[in-house]
Design a protein around this motif. Structure first.
Motif, PDB file in Angstrom:
ATOM      1  N   ASN A 245     -21.837  16.346 -96.556  1.00 43.26           N
ATOM      2  CA  ASN A 245     -22.146  14.938 -96.330  1.00 43.26           C
ATOM      3  C   ASN A 245     -20.829  14.171 -96.193  1.00 43.26           C
ATOM      4  OD1 ASN A 245     -24.988  15.206 -96.576  1.00 43.26           O
ATOM      5  ND2 ASN A 245     -24.805  15.211 -98.791  1.00 43.26           N
ATOM      6  N   LYS A 274     -20.798   7.620 -99.069  1.00 43.47           N
ATOM      7  CA  LYS A 274     -21.228   8.926 -98.577  1.00 43.47           C
ATOM      8  C   LYS A 274     -22.524   8.760 -97.780  1.00 43.47           C
ATOM      9  CE  LYS A 274     -20.904  12.403-101.363  1.00 43.47           C
ATOM     10  NZ  LYS A 274     -21.159  13.332-102.500  1.00 43.47           N
ATOM     11  N   PRO A 276     -25.628  10.838 -95.729  1.00 45.23           N
ATOM     12  CA  PRO A 276     -26.254  12.160 -95.599  1.00 45.23           C
ATOM     13  C   PRO A 276     -26.090  12.739 -94.187  1.00 45.23           C
ATOM     14  CG  PRO A 276     -27.735  10.615 -96.687  1.00 45.23           C
ATOM     15  CD  PRO A 276     -26.606   9.806 -96.127  1.00 45.23           C
ATOM     16  N   ALA A 277     -25.458  13.896 -94.099  1.00 44.82           N
ATOM     17  CA  ALA A 277     -25.251  14.535 -92.799  1.00 44.82           C
ATOM     18  C   ALA A 277     -26.583  14.879 -92.139  1.00 44.82           C
ATOM     19  CB  ALA A 277     -24.390  15.786 -92.956  1.00 44.82           C
TER      20      ALA A 277
END
Length: 341
Positions: A245, A274, A276-277
């Motif tokens: 991420n 951050k 979320p990928a």
């Protein structure tokens, strides 16, 4: 007793099921055999690759060297205080089985990390994490062997230099040490981490009230969530989350939020967020995509899958196209969590 095999097939030793071959392969079941192997003149100069569960690796070529299959076993409580247990496990212990052992014995701290594939030895190297918990939060120390000398060394928390899916063993000391055992500092009174992901909702679905939560409940909830979203490598080749991420400047996140109001983000620091990928990949249109036998999982865009006949280059090519697509759409670089060989 060490039994080395030549032209060693790695197909059954990586969860992608990639059909690669190593020049030599050997299983190591104890520290003495590992030291003997490392000090052997015949193999001392040969490149070495350590494999535990093979759940975080993508082979794109054969291995012209020695693959060491880590099988050092054993779980022991090596110390106890009024508040904690120090639990040591061999590097070859299956990670999920180790977590279940700790849950059964009410050693708290690892329950959020249930059902993660792999072995204990790989956990600190990767600083594995899930649902708001990372290894470094419960890590005490590890024992490792220097590859060239076979000498033992202890590493404490600071010396491991943990980061997000990072440690000193992935950078400055990469390839220099083999982890033999890891010691964790686990609590007698749990501190529950249930605000991340769908844990709270899943606990409610399970009929668990806020005042009655146990570490077993948290573990069961995490297992239920993971099984609903992630494919079993026994059914379809995969290595779990393929990408990390990304952490981006909060200013950039706020700008993206204006263009994409639904974009999720988690505060890392005053200046970093951050993202979320999996969300980025899905929004870029890759969820469920398939090209031959290389694809993106239909339920979780963060997972690349091998439908049976894909090779490492097929999967790496797909990963590269996904990275380019996400950067073109969002201006965010996503990096692999999986080790590409």
């Amino acid at each position: 007793m060490l039994t080395l095999q030549s032209n060693f097939s790695l197909k059954n030793y990586n969860t992608f099921g990639i059909d690669a071959t190593a020049r030599f392969g050997v299983e190591v079941h104890n520290l003495a055999d590992l030291q003997t192997l490392l000090r052997s003149e015949e193999y001392q100069e040969m490149p070495k690759l350590i494999l535990g569960g093979g759940s975080n690796v993508l082979f794109t070529k054969d291995v012209d060297g020695l693959v060491i299959l880590m099988r050092i076993d054993g779980i022991d409580v090596v110390r106890e205080s009024d508040t904690h247990y120090w639990v040591q496990a061999g590097a070859g212990v299956n990670w999920h089985q180790f977590v279940m052992y700790c849950v059964e014995n009410k050693y708290a701290g690892l329950e959020n990390l249930s059902l993660i594939p792999g072995t204990v030895g790989a956990a600190p190297m990767q600083n594995i994490g899930a649902y708001g918990v990372e290894i470094e939060q419960v890590f005490d120390s590890l024992t490792a062997l220097h590859v060239e000398s076979g000498e033992l060394r202890q590493f404490n928390h600071e010396e491991c230099r943990f980061g997000y899916r990072e440690s000193v063993f992935k950078h400055d000391l990469k390839g220099q040490y083999i982890i033999a055992s890891v010691t964790f500092r686990l609590a007698k009174q749990p501190t529950f981490h249930i605000s991340y992901g769908a844990i709270q909702d899943t606990l409610a679905e399970m009929g668990v009230s806020a005042g009655d939560i146990t570490i077993r409940d948290v573990s069961d909830a995490v297992i239920r969530i993971r099984r609903s979203k992630l494919p079993d490598p026994a059914d379809i080749g995969n290595a779990g989350s393929f990408f990390k991420n990304p952490e981006i400047p909060t200013v950039q996140y706020q700008q993206l939020k204006l263009a994409y109001p639904a974009i999720p983000g988690y505060v890392v620091s005053e200046t970093t967020t951050k993202v979320p990928a999996g969300w980025l990949i899905e929004q870029a249109g890759w969820k469920g995509y398939r090209d031959g036998d290389a694809g993106v999982h239909t339920k979780q865009a963060l997972v690349l899958v091998n439908y049976g006949g894909a090779n490492g280059h097929d999967l790496l090519s797909l990963a590269t196209r996904i990275q380019t697509s996400v950067f073109d759409k969002f201006g965010i670089t996503i990096n692999p969590e999986v080790n590409v060989i």
